[in-house]
Design a protein around this motif. Structure first.
Motif, PDB file in Angstrom:
ATOM      1  N   ALA A  28       3.661   6.478  11.819  1.00 11.10           N
ATOM      2  CA  ALA A  28       3.535   5.154  11.194  1.00 11.10           C
ATOM      3  C   ALA A  28       3.319   5.322   9.704  1.00 11.10           C
ATOM      4  CB  ALA A  28       2.354   4.401  11.808  1.00 11.10           C
ATOM      5  N   GLU A  29       3.684   4.299   8.946  1.00 10.20           N
ATOM      6  CA  GLU A  29       3.519   4.372   7.501  1.00 10.20           C
ATOM      7  C   GLU A  29       2.467   3.340   7.084  1.00 10.20           C
ATOM      8  OE1 GLU A  29       7.298   4.416   5.238  1.00 10.20           O
ATOM      9  OE2 GLU A  29       6.243   2.939   3.998  1.00 10.20           O
ATOM     10  N   VAL A  30       1.565   3.741   6.210  1.00 13.57           N
ATOM     11  CA  VAL A  30       0.531   2.808   5.753  1.00 13.57           C
ATOM     12  C   VAL A  30       1.120   1.935   4.645  1.00 13.57           C
ATOM     13  CG1 VAL A  30      -1.772   2.582   4.732  1.00 13.57           C
ATOM     14  CG2 VAL A  30      -1.279   4.490   6.286  1.00 13.57           C
ATOM     15  N   ARG A  31       1.040   0.620   4.806  1.00 11.81           N
ATOM     16  CA  ARG A  31       1.636  -0.275   3.795  1.00 11.81           C
ATOM     17  C   ARG A  31       0.579  -1.060   3.026  1.00 11.81           C
ATOM     18  NH1 ARG A  31       7.384  -1.951   6.363  1.00 11.81           N
ATOM     19  NH2 ARG A  31       8.197   0.178   6.132  1.00 11.81           N
ATOM     20  N   ALA A  83      -5.959   0.316   8.166  1.00 11.67           N
ATOM     21  CA  ALA A  83      -4.672   0.573   7.536  1.00 11.67           C
ATOM     22  C   ALA A  83      -3.623  -0.316   8.191  1.00 11.67           C
ATOM     23  CB  ALA A  83      -4.306   2.038   7.703  1.00 11.67           C
ATOM     24  N   CYS A 121      -0.145  -0.884   9.106  1.00  7.24           N
ATOM     25  CA  CYS A 121       0.919   0.116   9.225  1.00  7.24           C
ATOM     26  C   CYS A 121       2.202  -0.475   9.787  1.00  7.24           C
ATOM     27  CB  CYS A 121       0.494   1.232  10.158  1.00  7.24           C
ATOM     28  SG  CYS A 121      -0.958   2.102   9.610  1.00  7.24           S
ATOM     29  N   TYR A 122       3.276   0.235   9.558  1.00  7.75           N
ATOM     30  CA  TYR A 122       4.553  -0.071  10.170  1.00  7.75           C
ATOM     31  C   TYR A 122       4.926   1.164  10.995  1.00  7.75           C
ATOM     32  CZ  TYR A 122       9.458  -1.299  10.692  1.00  7.75           C
ATOM     33  OH  TYR A 122      10.699  -1.596  11.207  1.00  7.75           O
ATOM     34  N   GLU A 160       4.529  -3.905  13.353  1.00  5.63           N
ATOM     35  CA  GLU A 160       3.386  -3.697  12.468  1.00  5.63           C
ATOM     36  C   GLU A 160       2.102  -3.671  13.273  1.00  5.63           C
ATOM     37  OE1 GLU A 160       3.862  -6.829   9.674  1.00  5.63           O
ATOM     38  OE2 GLU A 160       5.069  -5.589   8.343  1.00  5.63           O
ATOM     39  N   ASP A 195       0.528   6.624   2.701  1.00  5.10           N
ATOM     40  CA  ASP A 195       0.180   7.740   3.601  1.00  5.10           C
ATOM     41  C   ASP A 195       1.023   7.649   4.871  1.00  5.10           C
ATOM     42  OD1 ASP A 195      -1.704   8.508   1.826  1.00  5.10           O
ATOM     43  OD2 ASP A 195      -3.454   7.868   3.015  1.00  5.10           O
ATOM     44  N   ARG A 196       1.347   8.796   5.441  1.00  3.03           N
ATOM     45  CA  ARG A 196       2.029   8.826   6.733  1.00  3.03           C
ATOM     46  C   ARG A 196       1.021   9.179   7.801  1.00  3.03           C
ATOM     47  NH1 ARG A 196       6.127  12.519   8.187  1.00  3.03           N
ATOM     48  NH2 ARG A 196       5.221  13.971   6.676  1.00  3.03           N
ATOM     49  N   LEU A 197       1.099   8.515   8.927  1.00  2.21           N
ATOM     50  CA  LEU A 197       0.208   8.845  10.036  1.00  2.21           C
ATOM     51  C   LEU A 197       1.044   9.435  11.171  1.00  2.21           C
ATOM     52  CD1 LEU A 197      -2.025   5.612  10.155  1.00  2.21           C
ATOM     53  CD2 LEU A 197      -2.328   7.670   8.771  1.00  2.21           C
TER      54      LEU A 197
END
Ligand code: GDP
Length: 562
Positions: free
Chosen positions: A474-477, A488, A490-491, A535, A550-552
């Motif tokens: 997931a990407e933190v937006r 966070a 995230c998408y 999301e 950040d990438r999760l």
């Protein structure tokens, strides 16, 4: 005879000053304590009286002849180590030349009434411990310098631990007594707190108040060193088997590999064939501190050795061989062994390391933490762990990052020793050294993880193995602050996110944190799963420093059955 100090006599009679004074008081000779010295007549009386009271000791047959003790000076920075070494060098040099002497090597000899002492001139406990890192021991007696105006400081404590680990006698030089704010009592109290109760207080720590700057009581200190050397039986056989240890080494552009060594037993001669750790050679020249070439260096001498084929590491032992060829084979064998022997940290679990030492039921720890509070807490918890009869010893504890000195200390321990950081990391030099010496460094941010690992080491059980499976990304937006921490926004870019999964936080290709997901939400609802392309809000347990971008990596851990 000059006046003689009580504690010198106590040493002669194999007792402590306090014991001696108490006994003399019993025998009707009070008041000695105040004087602390006696004249010749009193001395004879004291000696006779005392000796009548105690059984004479069985004289042990001692080998060899007394040799100059080799002494290292340790202590906190700015407490006066260099000034002390300079003061001794200036006033007590064995051979003086007009215009003074430029000392060439990292050791020199001092002379007190014809008796010699060899001082190693590289102060600091790192060098000290380096000189014994390979099972050899360069130093016979350690001087701990403590400034009377500053007292016992962190590096003082570190030095005490290093000296204790070396298992050699120690003399405390309480320095800067000329200063108006010198507080001897305070220093003694602090020393006592660290297990060094001064003789005057009924303990057995030898303390000598000095001023290195004003050159006061320097002879007292030297006398004390000689006394301790005698008591400890610092002796050697000049014609016996060579024992020498490298205290310094470097590559000279004009002279090739150069090693400075102290001779502890036997003699080293020009043209001798020697193996020095992984190096070998025929001795081309032996040069002393004054730059003089010597045909032979006997016990207690420090000399520079020329003629080696490589630079040997600090602490290498020197062995003499009958032929150059034998020396060469020996050195080459060591070089190969060095390349293949040490398994790296990754290849061994703590429990495995410990199992290798099954007969030695002892675990030694060097523990570092970020604060005194944390240190004491962790230490306390470790002491409460079940040990399965394994003895646990704290070799050294301290505040701050894991340093080279910590690793060095651990490398000298013959049984298993772990260097543990709680809330602190190891500095890069320390990591490199640990790799080279096969010392295990473990760092933790969470106390129970630390305790689990130590408990495993103590009980000898193997660590369970876990397999990691990535299930999504997931990407933190966006970030949302809530009372419990940071969420966070995230998408989900890949796979899925599960409420009970774990997460690696990746920023610019570097992993910042790994841990559990604390909550997973979609629009204000707690959910168990969020799929790719949606999301969600993720809160990470114990980590609020997430940032947009950040990438999760979402993953699960499963224990692997053996
Ligand atoms: P090191 O870091 O332990 O080697 O300490 P130094 O020998 O460099 O000494 C640190 C400072 O303390 C220097 O400014 C010295 O002049 C001073 N110093 C050392 N010994 C004494 C002393 O006996 N009395 C006083 N007053 N100052 C001293």
């Amino acid at each position: 005879m000059a006046r003689k100090r009580i504690y010198s006599i106590a040493r002669e009679l194999d007792t402590t000053s306090k014991e001696l004074i108490d006994r003399l008081a019993e025998l009707g000779m009070p008041g000695l304590k105040a004087a602390n010295t006696v004249d010749e007549e009193e001395y004879t009386l004291v000696r006779n009286l005392y000796e009548e009271q105690v059984q004479p000791l069985e004289e042990e047959e001692e080998k060899g002849v007394p040799r100059p003790p080799v002494v290292s000076v340790l202590g906190h920075i700015d407490h006066g180590k260099t000034t002390l070494l300079d003061a001794i060098r200036k006033s007590r040099l064995v051979s003086k030349e007009v215009g003074g002497i430029t000392q060439r090597i990292g050791a020199y000899q001092a002379d007190l009434h014809g008796e010699k002492i060899t001082f190693i001139d590289t102060p600091g406990h790192k060098a000290f411990t380096g000189m014994r890192a390979r099972g050899a021991q360069a130093t016979d007696i350690a001087i701990l310098v403590v400034a009377a105006d500053d007292g016992v400081m962190p590096q003082t404590v570190e030095a005490i631990d290093h000296i204790r680990a070396a298992n050699i006698p120690l003399i405390v030089a309480i320095n800067k007594i000329d200063k108006t704010n010198a507080d001897l009592n305070k220093v003694m109290q602090a020393l006592a707190q660290h297990g060094l109760t001064p003789e005057d207080w009924g303990g057995d720590a030898i303390t000598v108040p000095i001023s290195a700057l004003k050159e006061e009581n320097i002879d007292d200190l030297l006398e004390m060193i000689l006394l301790v050397a005698e008591m400890e039986g610092v002796r050697a056989e000049p014609e016996g088997r060579l024992e020498a240890i490298v205290i310094e080494s470097h590559l000279s552009a004009t002279r090739g590999p150069v090693a400075t060594a102290v001779i502890k037993n036997g003699s080293l001669r020009q043209r001798d064939c020697i193996v020095v750790g992984p190096a070998y050679g025929r001795v081309k020249a032996l040069i002393d501190e004054n730059g003089d070439r010597l045909p032979v260096a006997g016990p207690g001498k420090a000399v520079e050795i020329l003629g080696l084929d490589a630079v040997p590491p600090l602490g290498s032992k020197i062995e003499a061989k009958a032929k150059l060829k034998v020396a060469k084979n020996c050195a080459q064998g060591r070089r190969t062994a060095d390349r293949t022997s040490r398994p790296s940290r990754e290849e061994m679990s703590v429990a495995e390391l410990f199992r290798q030492q099954e007969e030695q039921q002892k675990l030694t720890l060097v523990l570092k933490a970020e604060s005194t509070g944390a240190l004491e807490a962790v230490r306390g918890e470790i002491q409460l762990l079940p040990t399965d009869d394994v003895e646990l010893e704290f070799l050294h504890t301290g505040i701050g990052a894991i340093s080279e000195s910590d690793v060095l200390l651990a490398s000298t321990v013959s049984n298993k020793c772990l260097v543990i950081g709680f809330g602190v990391k190891a500095d890069p030099k320390a990591m490199k050294l640990a790799e080279r010496e096969g010392v295990v460094i473990l760092t933790y941010a969470v106390i129970y993880e630390l305790l689990e690992e130590i408990e495993r080491a103590l009980t000898g059980t193997a660590a369970p193995e876990y397999q990691e499976t990535k299930i999504g990304e997931a990407e933190v937006r966006e970030l949302f602050k809530i009372p419990a921490g940071v969420v966070a926004g995230c998408y989900v870019t890949e796979g899925k996110v599960l409420r009970n999964a774990r997460v690696h936080v990746i920023r610019q290709d570097e992993e910042l944190f790994s841990g559990e997901i604390a909550s997973l939400r979609r629009f204000n609802d707690d959910v168990r799963t969020v799929l790719n392309g949606r999301e969600c809000g993720i809160r990470i347990k114990g980590f609020d420093d997430v940032r947009a971008g950040d990438r999760l990596i979402i993953y699960t851990l499963e224990e692997v059955k053996r």
